[in-house]
Design a protein around this motif. Structure first.
Motif, PDB file in Angstrom:
ATOM      1  N   PHE A  11       0.744  -1.330  -0.045  1.00  0.00           N
ATOM      2  CA  PHE A  11       0.528   0.279  -0.161  1.00  0.00           C
ATOM      3  C   PHE A  11       0.723   1.101   0.235  1.00  0.00           C
ATOM      4  CE2 PHE A  11       0.699  -1.215   4.187  1.00  0.00           C
ATOM      5  CZ  PHE A  11       1.140  -0.100   4.915  1.00  0.00           C
ATOM      6  N   PRO A  12       0.895   2.140  -0.672  1.00  0.00           N
ATOM      7  CA  PRO A  12       1.324   3.347  -0.814  1.00  0.00           C
ATOM      8  C   PRO A  12       1.759   4.076   0.397  1.00  0.00           C
ATOM      9  CG  PRO A  12      -0.510   3.535  -2.806  1.00  0.00           C
ATOM     10  CD  PRO A  12      -0.352   2.270  -1.455  1.00  0.00           C
ATOM     11  N   LEU A  13       2.166   5.370   0.812  1.00  0.00           N
ATOM     12  CA  LEU A  13       1.787   5.779   1.640  1.00  0.00           C
ATOM     13  C   LEU A  13       2.514   7.521   0.569  1.00  0.00           C
ATOM     14  CD1 LEU A  13       3.649   4.913   4.317  1.00  0.00           C
ATOM     15  CD2 LEU A  13       1.266   5.342   4.096  1.00  0.00           C
ATOM     16  N   ASP A  14       2.220   8.250   0.712  1.00  0.00           N
ATOM     17  CA  ASP A  14       1.874   9.554  -0.259  1.00  0.00           C
ATOM     18  C   ASP A  14       2.214  10.797   0.845  1.00  0.00           C
ATOM     19  OD1 ASP A  14       2.611  11.051  -1.946  1.00  0.00           O
ATOM     20  OD2 ASP A  14       0.673  11.963  -2.797  1.00  0.00           O
ATOM     21  N   LEU A  15       3.542  10.852   0.914  1.00  0.00           N
ATOM     22  CA  LEU A  15       4.210  11.655   2.379  1.00  0.00           C
ATOM     23  C   LEU A  15       4.500  13.030   2.045  1.00  0.00           C
ATOM     24  CD1 LEU A  15       6.636   9.309   4.630  1.00  0.00           C
ATOM     25  CD2 LEU A  15       3.478  10.291   4.604  1.00  0.00           C
ATOM     26  N   ARG A  16       3.877  14.084   2.518  1.00  0.00           N
ATOM     27  CA  ARG A  16       3.789  15.634   1.363  1.00  0.00           C
ATOM     28  C   ARG A  16       5.059  16.555   2.866  1.00  0.00           C
ATOM     29  NH1 ARG A  16       2.718  15.773  -3.721  1.00  0.00           N
ATOM     30  NH2 ARG A  16       0.912  14.564  -3.703  1.00  0.00           N
ATOM     31  N   PRO A  17       6.847  16.195   3.235  1.00  0.00           N
ATOM     32  CA  PRO A  17       6.974  17.210   4.086  1.00  0.00           C
ATOM     33  C   PRO A  17       6.990  18.361   4.307  1.00  0.00           C
ATOM     34  CG  PRO A  17       8.424  15.860   2.971  1.00  0.00           C
ATOM     35  CD  PRO A  17       7.486  15.602   2.027  1.00  0.00           C
ATOM     36  N   ASP A  18       6.438  19.320   2.635  1.00  0.00           N
ATOM     37  CA  ASP A  18       6.476  20.690   3.030  1.00  0.00           C
ATOM     38  C   ASP A  18       4.552  21.671   3.035  1.00  0.00           C
ATOM     39  OD1 ASP A  18       5.371  19.509   0.503  1.00  0.00           O
ATOM     40  OD2 ASP A  18       6.255  21.649  -0.320  1.00  0.00           O
ATOM     41  N   ILE A  31      -2.869   5.066   6.824  1.00  0.00           N
ATOM     42  CA  ILE A  31      -3.058   3.500   7.285  1.00  0.00           C
ATOM     43  C   ILE A  31      -4.253   3.322   7.578  1.00  0.00           C
ATOM     44  CG2 ILE A  31      -1.810   2.129   8.270  1.00  0.00           C
ATOM     45  CD1 ILE A  31       0.840   3.130   8.666  1.00  0.00           C
ATOM     46  N   ARG A  32      -4.831   4.243   8.030  1.00  0.00           N
ATOM     47  CA  ARG A  32      -5.923   3.533   8.702  1.00  0.00           C
ATOM     48  C   ARG A  32      -7.368   4.395   7.461  1.00  0.00           C
ATOM     49  NH1 ARG A  32     -10.629   7.201   9.862  1.00  0.00           N
ATOM     50  NH2 ARG A  32     -11.454   6.406  11.180  1.00  0.00           N
ATOM     51  N   ALA A  33      -6.913   4.793   6.152  1.00  0.00           N
ATOM     52  CA  ALA A  33      -7.645   4.767   4.931  1.00  0.00           C
ATOM     53  C   ALA A  33      -7.240   3.604   4.315  1.00  0.00           C
ATOM     54  CB  ALA A  33      -7.051   5.888   4.221  1.00  0.00           C
ATOM     55  N   ALA A  34      -6.127   3.077   4.021  1.00  0.00           N
ATOM     56  CA  ALA A  34      -5.379   2.088   3.799  1.00  0.00           C
ATOM     57  C   ALA A  34      -6.819   0.674   4.544  1.00  0.00           C
ATOM     58  CB  ALA A  34      -4.357   1.517   3.908  1.00  0.00           C
ATOM     59  N   ILE A  35      -6.617   0.520   5.359  1.00  0.00           N
ATOM     60  CA  ILE A  35      -7.474  -0.490   6.741  1.00  0.00           C
ATOM     61  C   ILE A  35      -9.354  -0.078   6.013  1.00  0.00           C
ATOM     62  CG2 ILE A  35      -8.048  -0.984   8.995  1.00  0.00           C
ATOM     63  CD1 ILE A  35      -5.447  -0.321   9.925  1.00  0.00           C
ATOM     64  N   THR A  37     -10.473   0.931   3.742  1.00  0.00           N
ATOM     65  CA  THR A  37     -10.718   0.964   2.014  1.00  0.00           C
ATOM     66  C   THR A  37     -10.735  -0.629   1.661  1.00  0.00           C
ATOM     67  OG1 THR A  37      -8.366   1.505   1.018  1.00  0.00           O
ATOM     68  CG2 THR A  37     -10.852   3.204   1.513  1.00  0.00           C
ATOM     69  N   GLY A  38     -10.280  -1.477   2.863  1.00  0.00           N
ATOM     70  CA  GLY A  38      -9.980  -2.801   2.290  1.00  0.00           C
ATOM     71  C   GLY A  38      -8.582  -3.242   2.377  1.00  0.00           C
ATOM     72  N   ARG A  39      -7.947  -2.515   1.961  1.00  0.00           N
ATOM     73  CA  ARG A  39      -6.245  -2.431   1.472  1.00  0.00           C
ATOM     74  C   ARG A  39      -5.325  -2.958   2.041  1.00  0.00           C
ATOM     75  NH1 ARG A  39      -3.856   2.709  -0.851  1.00  0.00           N
ATOM     76  NH2 ARG A  39      -5.767   3.536   0.789  1.00  0.00           N
ATOM     77  N   VAL A  40      -5.738  -2.283   3.646  1.00  0.00           N
ATOM     78  CA  VAL A  40      -4.823  -3.525   4.327  1.00  0.00           C
ATOM     79  C   VAL A  40      -5.967  -4.509   4.985  1.00  0.00           C
ATOM     80  CG1 VAL A  40      -3.416  -3.155   6.824  1.00  0.00           C
ATOM     81  CG2 VAL A  40      -2.577  -1.998   4.424  1.00  0.00           C
ATOM     82  N   ARG A  41      -6.192  -5.254   5.886  1.00  0.00           N
ATOM     83  CA  ARG A  41      -6.567  -6.091   6.575  1.00  0.00           C
ATOM     84  C   ARG A  41      -7.322  -5.321   7.844  1.00  0.00           C
ATOM     85  NH1 ARG A  41      -7.239 -11.917   4.796  1.00  0.00           N
ATOM     86  NH2 ARG A  41      -9.019 -11.879   6.590  1.00  0.00           N
ATOM     87  N   TYR A  67       1.402   5.398  14.925  1.00  0.00           N
ATOM     88  CA  TYR A  67       0.630   3.254  15.545  1.00  0.00           C
ATOM     89  C   TYR A  67       0.287   3.735  16.771  1.00  0.00           C
ATOM     90  CZ  TYR A  67       3.400   1.027  11.724  1.00  0.00           C
ATOM     91  OH  TYR A  67       4.052   0.444  10.663  1.00  0.00           O
ATOM     92  N   ASP A  68       0.910   4.457  17.511  1.00  0.00           N
ATOM     93  CA  ASP A  68      -0.054   4.766  18.399  1.00  0.00           C
ATOM     94  C   ASP A  68      -1.138   5.363  18.486  1.00  0.00           C
ATOM     95  OD1 ASP A  68       2.516   3.836  20.257  1.00  0.00           O
ATOM     96  OD2 ASP A  68       2.988   5.533  20.423  1.00  0.00           O
ATOM     97  N   GLN A  69      -1.246   6.192  17.365  1.00  0.00           N
ATOM     98  CA  GLN A  69      -2.623   6.811  17.296  1.00  0.00           C
ATOM     99  C   GLN A  69      -3.744   5.924  16.660  1.00  0.00           C
ATOM    100  OE1 GLN A  69      -1.863  10.420  14.832  1.00  0.00           O
ATOM    101  NE2 GLN A  69      -1.843  11.263  16.400  1.00  0.00           N
ATOM    102  N   LEU A  70      -2.781   4.749  15.583  1.00  0.00           N
ATOM    103  CA  LEU A  70      -4.192   3.860  14.890  1.00  0.00           C
ATOM    104  C   LEU A  70      -4.686   2.746  16.194  1.00  0.00           C
ATOM    105  CD1 LEU A  70      -1.833   2.360  12.120  1.00  0.00           C
ATOM    106  CD2 LEU A  70      -4.128   3.889  11.845  1.00  0.00           C
ATOM    107  N   ILE A  71      -3.249   2.873  16.942  1.00  0.00           N
ATOM    108  CA  ILE A  71      -4.075   1.420  18.346  1.00  0.00           C
ATOM    109  C   ILE A  71      -4.877   2.343  18.706  1.00  0.00           C
ATOM    110  CG2 ILE A  71      -3.287   0.991  20.420  1.00  0.00           C
ATOM    111  CD1 ILE A  71      -0.673   0.267  19.236  1.00  0.00           C
ATOM    112  N   SER A  72      -5.005   3.454  19.347  1.00  0.00           N
ATOM    113  CA  SER A  72      -5.847   4.186  20.273  1.00  0.00           C
ATOM    114  C   SER A  72      -7.615   4.021  19.122  1.00  0.00           C
ATOM    115  CB  SER A  72      -5.531   4.897  20.543  1.00  0.00           C
ATOM    116  OG  SER A  72      -4.959   6.337  19.927  1.00  0.00           O
TER     117      SER A  72
END
Length: 72
Positions: A11-18, A31-35, A37-41, A67-72
């Protein structure tokens, strides 16, 4: 500049530092969106924080915050 990093499972991550949005939030949201939408189970194993940080060229702290945010 954006960073596109394929991972296993792919699953791609498109990070934009600016962008105004902090990197840890960008990682979390994508990552949450990927989960959702089913791209990540749900409950599947994500890359280790060190591995993901290295692949993205960002701090491990940034990844662990995401990851901490995903867990909570």
């Amino acid at each position: 500049m954006s960073l596109n990093v394929p991972m296993d499972p792919p699953f791609p991550l498109d990070l934009r530092p600016d962008d105004k949005t902090p990197l840890h939030r960008q990682v979390y949201v994508q990552i949450r969106a990927a989960i959702l939408t089913g791209r990540v189970r749900s409950h599947s194993k994500l890359p280790a924080s060190r591995q993901l940080a290295r692949a993205l060229g960002i701090s491990r702290t940034t990844v662990t915050e995401s990851y901490d945010q995903l867990i909570s």
